[in-house]
Enzyme design. Structure first.
Site, short mmCIF file in Angstrom:
data_model
loop_
_atom_site.label_atom_id
_atom_site.label_comp_id
_atom_site.label_asym_id
_atom_site.label_seq_id
_atom_site.Cartn_x
_atom_site.Cartn_y
_atom_site.Cartn_z
N HIS A 14 -3.60 7.16 1.98
CA HIS A 14 -3.96 5.88 1.39
C HIS A 14 -5.41 5.57 1.77
O HIS A 14 -5.80 5.67 2.94
CB HIS A 14 -3.03 4.78 1.91
CG HIS A 14 -3.49 3.40 1.62
ND1 HIS A 14 -3.96 3.00 0.38
CD2 HIS A 14 -3.57 2.30 2.42
CE1 HIS A 14 -4.30 1.73 0.43
NE2 HIS A 14 -4.07 1.28 1.65
N ASN A 42 -10.32 0.12 -1.99
CA ASN A 42 -8.90 0.08 -1.65
C ASN A 42 -8.13 -0.67 -2.74
O ASN A 42 -8.19 -1.90 -2.82
CB ASN A 42 -8.71 -0.61 -0.29
CG ASN A 42 -7.27 -0.73 0.13
OD1 ASN A 42 -6.36 -0.38 -0.60
ND2 ASN A 42 -7.05 -1.26 1.33
N CYS A 61 0.81 -1.22 0.00
CA CYS A 61 0.00 0.00 0.00
C CYS A 61 0.84 1.27 0.00
O CYS A 61 0.36 2.34 -0.35
CB CYS A 61 -0.95 0.01 1.20
SG CYS A 61 -2.12 -1.36 1.19
#
Length: 329
Positions: free
Chosen positions: A256, A286, A116
């Site tokens: 994020h 996501n 990520c």
């Protein structure tokens, strides 16, 4: 080759698959009550690829958009960085194919597997390259996570999506542009909080390994939540300090997009006005490394970035890897 005092954000772009997957489809399959996913994550819908779509194809669409936006000749791009956890193949890397598809004849190309946080690591390396070499860099962050979802595991099945975002960094003579402060972090003691247990050299493809071991596994969602908040907030504070800025000077906070509750907690810890947080998780879910680049491109479409803006980007994910960047537009 002469270097440059700074880098500038010359172009942005993004790409998402056409297929939209609403929460109701997943909630029905998992036996969850309506609204369960949105209450816990902030996600309402996400995009998934269709059969035949490829990671390099999705990444190329975002890269094309960023290159067109930058207006820089293809032959001037000196380096292509692809931040991904889902390359087309384990070998070879996908970045050379991406550079080929984008017709970049003079570009080096490499994959970066930073989960990520991959886009922040790639952005940091790109900024350093531009300053050292004085030549433009293309950074693409892309993932096809829908093909790594264990549809029976609630913790991951509700979160992950497919998307790509891209930026072009170019040399600048203005010292207040590019990366003004950065802090990168890792914590290998929590290496297995999120993982794909099999498929690497430690457990290669072999008979007898359960199919689900080749899919995303989240061992402890609550622990991951807590660690992400702490790492993102700590790195964010350190990056602000390195840039000699306080939170009130940040024009856009671009975290994020893992879970809305995570980045709300981080903005609270850092003292950032929630109204300055770029939020796309509701419609895009996501997509790991792609979310920050995707957020930047979508935010720019809605409200164009202007010279002098200060951005705070922060992420944390599997590994654990994390970081934060203060970027001057």
């Amino acid at each position: 080759m002469r270097g440059a005092p700074a880098s500038r954000l010359a172009g942005l772009g993004h790409a998402v698959p056409d297929r939209r997957v609403e929460n109701a489809e997943i909630e029905t399959r998992l036996g969850l009550e309506p609204g369960w996913i949105e209450r816990r994550t902030g996600i309402r819908t996400r995009h998934w690829v269709d059969d035949g779509d490829t990671l390099s194809g999705l990444a190329a669409s975002a890269g094309e958009a960023a290159l067109d936006d930058a207006g820089i000749a293809r032959g001037d791009i000196a380096l292509t960085l692809l931040a991904t956890s889902t390359p087309d193949h384990l070998l070879p890397p996908s970045a050379p194919l991406l550079a080929h598809r984008l017709r970049l004849p003079n570009s080096g190309a490499i994959d970066l597997a930073g989960a990520c946080s991959g886009f922040l690591y790639a952005l940091t390396l790109a900024d350093g390259f531009v300053r050292a070499q004085g030549r433009p860099v293309l950074v693409v962050a892309a993932n096809i996570l829908s093909r790594r979802i264990n549809s029976a595991e609630r913790a991951s099945a509700v979160l992950f999506a497919d998307a790509a975002g891209a930026v072009v960094l170019a040399p600048s003579d203005e010292v207040e542009k590019g990366i003004l402060g950065v802090d990168l972090a890792s914590d290998g003691s929590r290496y297995d909080l999120i993982s794909i247990p099999a498929g690497g050299s430690n457990r290669p493809f072999a008979s007898g390994i359960p199919a689900e071991d080749f899919l995303i596994t989240m061992r402890d969602g609550r622990e991951m939540f807590a660690q992400a908040v702490e790492m993102m907030a700590t790195c964010g504070a350190r990056a602000l300090a390195a840039a000699s800025l306080d939170a009130t000077r940040i024009d856009r906070f671009v975290p994020h997009q893992a879970n809305a509750r995570i980045f709300d907690a981080v903005s609270d810890k850092l003292g950032i006005d929630p109204g300055r947080t770029v939020r796309i998780i509701d419609n895009y879910g996501n997509s790991s490394a792609a979310t920050i680049a995707l957020s930047l491109s979508l935010s720019h479409q809605t409200s164009p970035l202007v010279s002098g803006e200060k951005l705070l980007l922060t992420a944390a994910g599997a590994g654990l890897t994390g970081g934060a960047v203060v970027f001057g537009v």
